[in-house]
Write an enzyme that holds these catalytic residues in place. Sequence first.
Site, PDB file in Angstrom:
ATOM      1  N   ASP A 101       0.815  -1.221   0.000  1.00  0.00           N
ATOM      2  CA  ASP A 101       0.000   0.000   0.000  1.00  0.00           C
ATOM      3  C   ASP A 101       0.849   1.273   0.000  1.00  0.00           C
ATOM      4  OD1 ASP A 101       1.002  -0.344   2.487  1.00  0.00           O
ATOM      5  OD2 ASP A 101      -0.877  -0.014   3.570  1.00  0.00           O
ATOM      6  N   HIS A 118      24.941   3.161 -15.485  1.00  0.00           N
ATOM      7  CA  HIS A 118      23.768   3.489 -14.666  1.00  0.00           C
ATOM      8  C   HIS A 118      23.871   2.819 -13.299  1.00  0.00           C
ATOM      9  CE1 HIS A 118      21.287   4.603 -18.466  1.00  0.00           C
ATOM     10  NE2 HIS A 118      22.115   5.545 -18.099  1.00  0.00           N
ATOM     11  N   ASP A 166      27.435  11.401 -10.628  1.00  0.00           N
ATOM     12  CA  ASP A 166      26.499  11.989 -11.593  1.00  0.00           C
ATOM     13  C   ASP A 166      25.239  12.341 -10.819  1.00  0.00           C
ATOM     14  OD1 ASP A 166      24.757  12.569 -13.649  1.00  0.00           O
ATOM     15  OD2 ASP A 166      25.406  10.909 -14.919  1.00  0.00           O
ATOM     16  N   ASP A 168      21.953  18.038 -14.576  1.00  0.00           N
ATOM     17  CA  ASP A 168      22.611  16.753 -14.869  1.00  0.00           C
ATOM     18  C   ASP A 168      24.120  17.035 -14.887  1.00  0.00           C
ATOM     19  OD1 ASP A 168      23.179  14.199 -15.620  1.00  0.00           O
ATOM     20  OD2 ASP A 168      22.351  14.359 -17.651  1.00  0.00           O
ATOM     21  N   HIS A 194      28.614   5.835 -24.829  1.00  0.00           N
ATOM     22  CA  HIS A 194      27.408   6.687 -24.896  1.00  0.00           C
ATOM     23  C   HIS A 194      27.694   7.985 -25.653  1.00  0.00           C
ATOM     24  CE1 HIS A 194      29.083   9.453 -21.874  1.00  0.00           C
ATOM     25  NE2 HIS A 194      29.393   8.409 -21.125  1.00  0.00           N
ATOM     26  N   HIS A 211      22.687  15.714 -24.610  1.00  0.00           N
ATOM     27  CA  HIS A 211      21.223  15.614 -24.640  1.00  0.00           C
ATOM     28  C   HIS A 211      20.633  16.859 -23.988  1.00  0.00           C
ATOM     29  CE1 HIS A 211      20.974  14.580 -20.300  1.00  0.00           C
ATOM     30  NE2 HIS A 211      22.051  13.839 -20.507  1.00  0.00           N
ATOM     31  N   HIS A 254      16.500  13.672 -19.646  1.00  0.00           N
ATOM     32  CA  HIS A 254      16.695  13.523 -21.095  1.00  0.00           C
ATOM     33  C   HIS A 254      15.482  14.188 -21.741  1.00  0.00           C
ATOM     34  CE1 HIS A 254      19.337   9.759 -20.174  1.00  0.00           C
ATOM     35  NE2 HIS A 254      19.979  10.893 -19.966  1.00  0.00           N
ATOM     36  N   GLU A 294      29.015  15.669 -22.080  1.00  0.00           N
ATOM     37  CA  GLU A 294      29.427  14.668 -21.093  1.00  0.00           C
ATOM     38  C   GLU A 294      30.269  13.528 -21.663  1.00  0.00           C
ATOM     39  OE1 GLU A 294      26.230  12.077 -19.744  1.00  0.00           O
ATOM     40  OE2 GLU A 294      24.782  13.344 -20.776  1.00  0.00           O
ATOM     41  N   TYR A 321      35.696   4.800 -19.767  1.00  0.00           N
ATOM     42  CA  TYR A 321      35.437   3.801 -18.740  1.00  0.00           C
ATOM     43  C   TYR A 321      36.231   2.550 -19.087  1.00  0.00           C
ATOM     44  CZ  TYR A 321      31.540   7.046 -18.870  1.00  0.00           C
ATOM     45  OH  TYR A 321      30.781   8.195 -18.931  1.00  0.00           O
ATOM     46  N   ARG A 351      33.879  10.519 -16.045  1.00  0.00           N
ATOM     47  CA  ARG A 351      32.942  11.307 -16.865  1.00  0.00           C
ATOM     48  C   ARG A 351      32.969  12.719 -16.317  1.00  0.00           C
ATOM     49  NH1 ARG A 351      28.931   8.263 -16.960  1.00  0.00           N
ATOM     50  NH2 ARG A 351      27.476   8.974 -15.346  1.00  0.00           N
ATOM     51  N   GLU A 358      30.597  16.071 -16.820  1.00  0.00           N
ATOM     52  CA  GLU A 358      29.332  16.460 -17.467  1.00  0.00           C
ATOM     53  C   GLU A 358      28.908  17.844 -17.005  1.00  0.00           C
ATOM     54  OE1 GLU A 358      25.951  13.910 -16.589  1.00  0.00           O
ATOM     55  OE2 GLU A 358      24.908  14.699 -18.345  1.00  0.00           O
TER      56      GLU A 358
HETATM   57  N1  GLY Z   1      22.542  11.240 -15.625  1.00  0.00           N
HETATM   58  C1  GLY Z   1      22.092  10.695 -16.829  1.00  0.00           C
HETATM   59  C2  GLY Z   1      22.887  11.180 -17.957  1.00  0.00           C
HETATM   60  O1  GLY Z   1      23.963  11.688 -17.770  1.00  0.00           O
HETATM   61  O2  GLY Z   1      22.459  11.173 -19.075  1.00  0.00           O
HETATM   62 MN    MN Z   2      23.518  13.425 -19.054  1.00  0.00          MN
HETATM   63 MN    MN Z   3      24.420  12.603 -15.960  1.00  0.00          MN
END
Ligand code: GLY
Ligand code: MN
Ligand code: MN
Length: 488
Positions: A65, A293, A311, A322, A394, A398, A405, A422, A426, A443, A445
């Site tokens: 619930d 992720h 991140d 982000d 990647h 974005h 996103h 970004e 890796y 990374r 970003e």
């Molecule tokens: N945090 C998700 C991305 O960097 O796209």
């Molecule tokens: Mn991002």
């Molecule tokens: Mn990110």
Amino acid sequence: MKSHFYFFFILFLILSNAYSQKPETPQDYLSKDFHKNRREALRNMMPPNSVAVVFANPIRNRSNDVDYVYHQDPNFYYLTGYREPNAMVLIFKDEQTLKEKTFNEVIFVQGRNAYAEMWTGKRIGVVGAQDELGFRVAYSGNEFKSYEIDFSKFDKIIFENFNNDVRDDPRDNADLFNLIESFKEKVSFDLINLNNMSTDKMKVESAKKIDTKMLSAFMTTLREVKTPDELKLLKKAVEISAVGQIEIMKAMHPNMSEAEVQGVHEFVYKKYGAEYEGYPSIVGAGGNGCILHYVENNKMNVGDGALVLMDLGAEYRGYTADVTRTIPANGKFTVEQKLIYDLVYEAQEAGIAAYKIGNGVYEPNKIAIKIINEGLAKLGIIESAKTRHRYLPHGTSHHIGLDVHDPGNYGKFEENMVVTMEPGIYIPEGSDCDEKWWGIGVRIEDDILITKNGPVNLSAMAPRKSDEIEAMMKKNSVLTDFNLPNLD
Ligand code: GLY
Ligand code: MN
Ligand code: MN
């Protein structure tokens, strides 16, 4: 007489200042005029004699619930400002007349209900939809079933398909499930479910009327360029997130856990009044930084000698940042870490320079990949700049906004778009290269605003250069003396 006037005037100023310092609840949401203008912009894009039907997000169940904290559908929020569930809005291309009322939009919201509000919180109700959201015509959701609207008179009925998990709450006969059921009935179930058409003619007629693609295409075009009101909130979300990164840099030590790092960021953004994170926080120490992720964030010690990839994006009044920083747990990059870090930095810098009006949104990605491939080859991690590899799996760019996103057409950069840059590298354990590189995940970003005068890095406040990060990590943190009792 005059001196009395000044006395009261100054008293008034003092008191009004004292009372105006902190409102009881946030007041800096988008205005009703913003949402009204956005509906008008959508209306202008809609085809002749059409109606757009937009639904609120469903409530999502976590377990038994307990539901997840409710989050509005960004398109619905953008068009209405309504933050509660169980609602829908009809936006008409042309003026409608019903029972001598003329209107071009109608919203159905949760009706006020003292008992329900005692359990799940205050509702703004129909009056709130009128006064706070600025809808002239608003009804409670339970009025939609009997609402006299003839959908067959429209040449186009545009909406997004109901592919979300919408459950019926048996205690509520005007929940989202019921609104959608009533909508299907009104439009005729056959008309929506094209596979169930009884006759070919019906199929042709329905296909002509129903459109489940157009709405998201229009919303993408509207949302990819931010208005000044949106930019104000988005900038705040990004700046809050950058300050969070700075506080982590100061507080970081090798015995800190990944969850604690996340907690420092959360404390900072909550202190600034941000509601949530815009996406699950990623805090990966060492090899965990190579999992794109990674959201477990459960390593107990980030560990001496490890890099920590963070991140983290705060969501402020619906708009999400982000921002990623990667820092050495002990405050000093190793030789290998610095070589990889500086390569990512170089790629990011070159990419950001291409965030110019008229350039393709994919351009920075190409620039960054070229630099990274050449750099990896130079370091002997890949054979040549043309070698296929998995060290950057990647893209680099974005849109951000109400979604992390955010929708975008990915054509050319336009003024007031906000797009991430970004790049990353890796190198998981066991990779096909010298093991001295294993476990390095980097990374960087940043959130870049496109302006007539070139790119503006909204997250620049958080250091990015390797030596600037090391300098920041030497600074004192208020958390150094934050000692809690041992409960073992
Ligand atoms: N945090 C998700 C991305 O960097 O796209
Ligand atoms: Mn991002
Ligand atoms: Mn990110």
